[in-house]
Motif scaffolding. Structure first.
Motif, PDB file in Angstrom:
ATOM      1  N   ILE A 302       0.816  -1.217   0.000  1.00 41.10           N
ATOM      2  CA  ILE A 302       0.000   0.000   0.000  1.00 41.10           C
ATOM      3  C   ILE A 302       0.849   1.267   0.000  1.00 41.10           C
ATOM      4  N   GLY A 303       2.168   1.134  -0.154  1.00 35.58           N
ATOM      5  CA  GLY A 303       3.026   2.304  -0.214  1.00 35.58           C
ATOM      6  C   GLY A 303       2.953   3.140   1.036  1.00 35.58           C
ATOM      7  N   PHE A 304       2.806   4.470   0.830  1.00 38.43           N
ATOM      8  CA  PHE A 304       2.678   5.385   1.969  1.00 38.43           C
ATOM      9  C   PHE A 304       1.220   5.640   2.320  1.00 38.43           C
ATOM     10  N   GLY A 305       0.345   4.833   1.732  1.00 40.39           N
ATOM     11  CA  GLY A 305      -1.072   4.963   2.052  1.00 40.39           C
ATOM     12  C   GLY A 305      -1.942   4.885   0.806  1.00 40.39           C
ATOM     13  N   VAL A 306      -3.146   4.305   0.978  1.00 37.92           N
ATOM     14  CA  VAL A 306      -4.124   4.198  -0.101  1.00 37.92           C
ATOM     15  C   VAL A 306      -5.479   4.634   0.446  1.00 37.92           C
ATOM     16  N   PRO A 307      -6.428   4.955  -0.445  1.00 39.40           N
ATOM     17  CA  PRO A 307      -7.682   5.563   0.028  1.00 39.40           C
ATOM     18  C   PRO A 307      -8.476   4.706   1.003  1.00 39.40           C
ATOM     19  N   HIS A 308      -8.526   3.381   0.852  1.00 39.02           N
ATOM     20  CA  HIS A 308      -9.422   2.554   1.649  1.00 39.02           C
ATOM     21  C   HIS A 308      -8.740   1.947   2.863  1.00 39.02           C
ATOM     22  N   GLU A 309      -7.516   2.332   3.116  1.00 34.19           N
ATOM     23  CA  GLU A 309      -6.779   1.807   4.262  1.00 34.19           C
ATOM     24  C   GLU A 309      -6.450   2.962   5.214  1.00 34.19           C
ATOM     25  N   PRO A 310      -6.226   2.649   6.463  1.00 31.52           N
ATOM     26  CA  PRO A 310      -5.859   3.707   7.422  1.00 31.52           C
ATOM     27  C   PRO A 310      -4.597   4.444   6.957  1.00 31.52           C
ATOM     28  N   ARG A 346      19.719   4.389  -6.103  1.00 31.90           N
ATOM     29  CA  ARG A 346      20.985   5.125  -6.045  1.00 31.90           C
ATOM     30  C   ARG A 346      21.029   6.253  -7.066  1.00 31.90           C
ATOM     31  N   PHE A 347      20.473   5.993  -8.239  1.00 32.11           N
ATOM     32  CA  PHE A 347      20.469   7.038  -9.269  1.00 32.11           C
ATOM     33  C   PHE A 347      19.487   8.150  -8.938  1.00 32.11           C
ATOM     34  N   LEU A 348      18.367   7.815  -8.333  1.00 30.87           N
ATOM     35  CA  LEU A 348      17.332   8.805  -8.055  1.00 30.87           C
ATOM     36  C   LEU A 348      17.433   9.287  -6.609  1.00 30.87           C
ATOM     37  N   TYR A 349      18.618   9.765  -6.273  1.00 25.43           N
ATOM     38  CA  TYR A 349      18.868  10.534  -5.054  1.00 25.43           C
ATOM     39  C   TYR A 349      18.604   9.753  -3.767  1.00 25.43           C
ATOM     40  N   GLU A 350      18.753   8.424  -3.835  1.00 28.45           N
ATOM     41  CA  GLU A 350      18.595   7.553  -2.659  1.00 28.45           C
ATOM     42  C   GLU A 350      17.210   7.662  -2.024  1.00 28.45           C
ATOM     43  N   ILE A 351      16.200   7.938  -2.846  1.00 29.02           N
ATOM     44  CA  ILE A 351      14.825   8.020  -2.339  1.00 29.02           C
ATOM     45  C   ILE A 351      14.234   6.610  -2.275  1.00 29.02           C
ATOM     46  N   GLU A 352      13.618   6.285  -1.152  1.00 28.39           N
ATOM     47  CA  GLU A 352      13.016   4.966  -0.992  1.00 28.39           C
ATOM     48  C   GLU A 352      11.815   4.809  -1.921  1.00 28.39           C
ATOM     49  N   PRO A 353      11.708   3.658  -2.604  1.00 28.50           N
ATOM     50  CA  PRO A 353      10.558   3.432  -3.493  1.00 28.50           C
ATOM     51  C   PRO A 353       9.260   3.286  -2.692  1.00 28.50           C
ATOM     52  N   LYS A 359      -4.687  -2.968  -7.046  1.00 28.16           N
ATOM     53  CA  LYS A 359      -5.943  -3.620  -6.654  1.00 28.16           C
ATOM     54  C   LYS A 359      -6.670  -2.811  -5.577  1.00 28.16           C
ATOM     55  N   PHE A 360      -5.936  -1.881  -4.931  1.00 26.32           N
ATOM     56  CA  PHE A 360      -6.580  -0.994  -3.953  1.00 26.32           C
ATOM     57  C   PHE A 360      -7.260   0.197  -4.634  1.00 26.32           C
ATOM     58  N   PHE A 361      -7.120   0.290  -5.952  1.00 16.90           N
ATOM     59  CA  PHE A 361      -7.722   1.399  -6.692  1.00 16.90           C
ATOM     60  C   PHE A 361      -8.673   0.935  -7.795  1.00 16.90           C
ATOM     61  N   CYS A 362      -8.542  -0.319  -8.261  1.00 20.88           N
ATOM     62  CA  CYS A 362      -9.368  -0.772  -9.380  1.00 20.88           C
ATOM     63  C   CYS A 362      -9.600  -2.280  -9.259  1.00 20.88           C
ATOM     64  N   ALA A 363     -10.178  -2.885 -10.277  1.00 22.20           N
ATOM     65  CA  ALA A 363     -10.562  -4.300 -10.228  1.00 22.20           C
ATOM     66  C   ALA A 363      -9.455  -5.233 -10.703  1.00 22.20           C
ATOM     67  N   LYS A 367       1.155  -4.584  -9.477  1.00 26.44           N
ATOM     68  CA  LYS A 367       2.188  -4.281  -8.486  1.00 26.44           C
ATOM     69  C   LYS A 367       3.281  -3.441  -9.134  1.00 26.44           C
ATOM     70  N   ARG A 368       3.415  -2.216  -8.625  1.00 28.98           N
ATOM     71  CA  ARG A 368       4.374  -1.284  -9.206  1.00 28.98           C
ATOM     72  C   ARG A 368       5.140  -0.560  -8.103  1.00 28.98           C
ATOM     73  N   GLY A 369       6.380  -0.156  -8.469  1.00 32.29           N
ATOM     74  CA  GLY A 369       7.181   0.662  -7.572  1.00 32.29           C
ATOM     75  C   GLY A 369       7.278   2.075  -8.117  1.00 32.29           C
ATOM     76  N   TYR A 370       7.246   3.067  -7.223  1.00 31.28           N
ATOM     77  CA  TYR A 370       7.292   4.483  -7.616  1.00 31.28           C
ATOM     78  C   TYR A 370       8.357   5.192  -6.789  1.00 31.28           C
ATOM     79  N   ILE A 371       9.221   5.939  -7.460  1.00 33.06           N
ATOM     80  CA  ILE A 371      10.165   6.818  -6.769  1.00 33.06           C
ATOM     81  C   ILE A 371       9.852   8.239  -7.215  1.00 33.06           C
ATOM     82  N   HIS A 372       9.640   9.112  -6.239  1.00 30.22           N
ATOM     83  CA  HIS A 372       9.242  10.490  -6.567  1.00 30.22           C
ATOM     84  C   HIS A 372       9.634  11.403  -5.417  1.00 30.22           C
TER      85      HIS A 372
END
Length: 647
Positions: A302-310, A346-353, A359-363, A367-372
């Motif tokens: 759920i990453g750093f949070g999703v709409p239907h979870e605390p 390491r390339f993207l400034y050592e930001i945690e993915p 499945k928490f957003f659609c049917a 499974k994807r990783g995001y660095i931002h």
């Protein structure tokens, strides 16, 4: 005797056209008299058409028989008489002697043809005489040369007009060439023939009409032919020199750009090498086998949070080099070969993915990783919320769904679908199992297992009692968060491929929603690996105006899909297409940043072909042929941040 070689050529050619029997096959001992066996289409007649020129004097007896100037129908003709008569025709004595010495005195036709050719090529001061006065006009020398023929011809040939009529009736092909020759030299504006003479000579020498006319207009009509040729040659040399200079200049510019690009690539590779260096691992125990490259995925994802979870109270500290703007957002598959996400980090400034399952957003699971470097607070989902189960998304399938198929959500959307042969195998397996089973409702456990595995793998849905089918493109568009018919117009295969590689819009929009308050008046976007426009659709659905979007996408089909959507939704901003990330150079970035005032968001997901678990042949990680393009994402992002930081 006329001294103009063009007049001599023209008169002799005309005589041969009217009286070809005088130059038939003859030898030294016999005169040539016309007969019924004469070939009017011999090479000699064709030669006349191409070598029309000067004049010669001929005569006819009172009864109309031709008297050859090589002898009065006599059987004796020697070298001196032939030399004498060719000289009387107007050819120079030295030229006649030279020709007879070269080819002999047996073939009269060959001698005359050679003399005509020499006169045609001869450049003599007498060429400046006006042909208009010597040939075309009634009082011309041409008419006077033939005036003695009028009295000796038949009644219907009593004057010049009847002679021309005879020429027309007897040899229309030859007359055509003669009149065409005259037409070249006769101009409507009655200019002097010195100019036309030079023009025709230049054209005969192989120069174009435009080149010859320009030379005469620039140098004057009275200059010698040699000066006109020199002028045209000088123009050719100048033009060639200009072309060579332009080619050399272009080559130098390309060489400079290549050197600059190689230098930039060298700097990038050096930075890449430094970033890929792994720190030495300290071991407290020699038996310790923990690998620092293993990145453990969260469960649930759920990453750093999703709409239907605390909501998770997450706090992270970004390095100074990563703080936006510009903001950046990078996506790829979560389940990659070992060490890939650590390298990306390491390339993207050592930001945690941030790993999130869609499945928490659609049917469908995705499974994807995001660095931002986006803010984490004040996220909000797109309204209305999308359907999260199969029956909500595809209600028409519910009545056919068997009780033993417990699926509520679909698996990850792929770029390909199950074949018709597979659906037939499933149908036959179910029909045979039902007929052999004691229970009429359920197949055997073995058949159930086979069917469920195939349905999960290929995202099959039930469309009949024993019938399953793959998802249609329109159904996938709904599940992936795109407007209906978003990809319609492309082939089915291209639609499946584009949707399988696309962002899940609701998931990405949830992360990008924090930009709505930051850019109420619009945003400038650099969209890398745009695909069918998932980032653009997400921003539009969030209500964030797009002022300028540079879309980098190789597929022409995807470019067209995004362009059509842009126009159908009446976007007010500018959409710029770029076909290859290699074309996004520092110079182009400087140009765009100077024009737009900078980019607010750099977003994209590089190809996952060499990272996905379904690839059993070329799962080579970031060194793979396609997934290597991640380094272009980093190169471009680093260039944007460097330029905007300098500015």
């Amino acid at each position: 005797m006329d001294s103009n070689p063009f007049n001599r050529l023209l008169s002799a050619a005309a005589y041969r056209v009217v009286y070809p029997e005088s130059f038939g096959q003859m030898d030294d001992n016999s005169s040539s008299v016309g007969s019924d066996t004469i070939d009017w289409n011999t090479d000699d007649e064709l030669e006349i058409a191409n070598n029309i020129s000067s004049s010669s004097s001929v005569s006819m007896s009172t009864n109309g028989t031709v008297l050859s100037e090589f002898g009065e129908s006599s059987s004796s003709s020697n070298y001196s008489s032939k030399l004498h008569h060719f000289i009387k025709m107007g050819f120079p004595q030295a030229m006649v002697a030279k020709v007879i010495a070269e080819i002999g005195d047996h073939d009269i036709d060959a001698i005359l043809d050679t003399l005509l050719s020499y006169c045609y090529l001869d450049e003599t001061p007498h060429q400046e005489q006006e042909l208009n006065d010597s040939f075309v006009k009634p009082e011309s020398n041409f008419e006077s040369d033939f005036s003695d023929l009028d009295d000796s011809c038949s009644d219907d040939q009593s004057n010049y007009s009847s002679l021309m009529q005879r020429i027309t009736e007897m040899v229309p092909v030859q007359v055509y060439y003669m009149t065409s020759f005259l037409h070249v030299f006769q101009e409507d504006n009655n200019e002097s023939f010195e100019k036309d003479d030079s023009l025709v000579c230049l054209i005969d020498m192989g120069y174009s009409h435009g080149e010859a006319s320009a030379a005469i207009a620039r140098c004057g009509k009275d200059v010698p032919l040699s000066e006109l040729v020199d002028f045209i040659s000088a123009a050719h040399i100048s033009k060639q020199a200009d072309a060579e200079f332009d080619a050399l200049t272009y080559k130098e510019e390309v060489s400079k750009k290549d050197k600059k690009r190689k230098s930039q690539k060298g700097n990038f590779l050096m930075k890449k090498k430094n970033l890929e260096k792994k720190p030495k691992r300290k071991r407290n125990n020699e038996d310790e086998d923990e690998d620092e490259d293993v990145l453990h995925l969260p469960n649930p994802m759920i990453g750093f949070g999703v709409p239907h979870e605390p909501f998770r109270n997450v706090h992270r500290t970004l390095p100074d080099a990563a703080i936006g703007p510009p903001y950046f957002y990078y996506e790829n598959v979560a389940l990659t070969p070992k060490g890939v996400w650590n390298t990306i980090k390491r390339f993207l400034y050592e930001i945690e993915p941030e790993f999130v399952d869609s499945k928490f957003f659609c049917a469908a699971a995705r499974k994807r990783g995001y660095i931002h470097n986006l803010p984490l607070t004040n996220r909000s989902p797109i309204q209305p919320l999308p359907p999260r189960t199969i029956f909500e998304a595809l209600p028409g399938t519910k009545k056919w769904w068997p009780s033993w198929d417990k699926r509520e959500q679909l698996n990850c959307i792929l770029t390909c679908i199950g074949s018709a042969q597979l659906t037939d195998r499933i149908r036959l397996a179910l029909e045979n199992s039902n007929s052999n089973s004691k229970s009429e409702c359920e197949p055997s456990e073995q058949v159930k297992k086979f069917v469920i595995n195939q349905c999960k793998k290929w995202n099959m849905v039930w469309t009949g009692k024993t019938k399953v089918a793959p998802l249609e493109p329109d159904e996938i568009e709904l599940i992936m968060g795109y407007p209906i018919y978003h990809t319609r117009g492309a082939s089915r295969a291209e639609r499946y491929k584009g949707l399988g590689n696309a962002f899940q819009v609701d998931t990405v929009a949830y992360h990008l929603s924090v930009l709505k308050n930051l850019y109420p008046h619009g945003i400038n976007v650099l969209s890398l690996f745009s695909g069918i426009g998932g980032a653009e659709v997400a921003l539009h659905r969030l209500g964030i105006p797009m002022k300028n979007v540079v879309s980098v996408e190789k597929s022409v089909v995807c470019q067209n899909i995004l362009q059509d959507w842009w126009e159908q939704t009446n976007q007010k901003g500018n959409l710029i297409h770029v076909s290859d990330v290699e074309d996004v150079t520092v110079e182009k970035l400087e140009e765009w940043i100077g024009c737009f005032g900078g980019f607010d968001l750099v977003i994209g997901g590089s190809p996952c072909n060499n990272l996905a678990g379904g690839n059993r042949k070329t799962r080579d990680g970031l060194e793979g042929e396609h997934s290597w393009l991640f380094y272009d994402y980093f190169r471009i992002l680093d260039g944007v941040k460097s330029i905007m930081g300098t500015n």
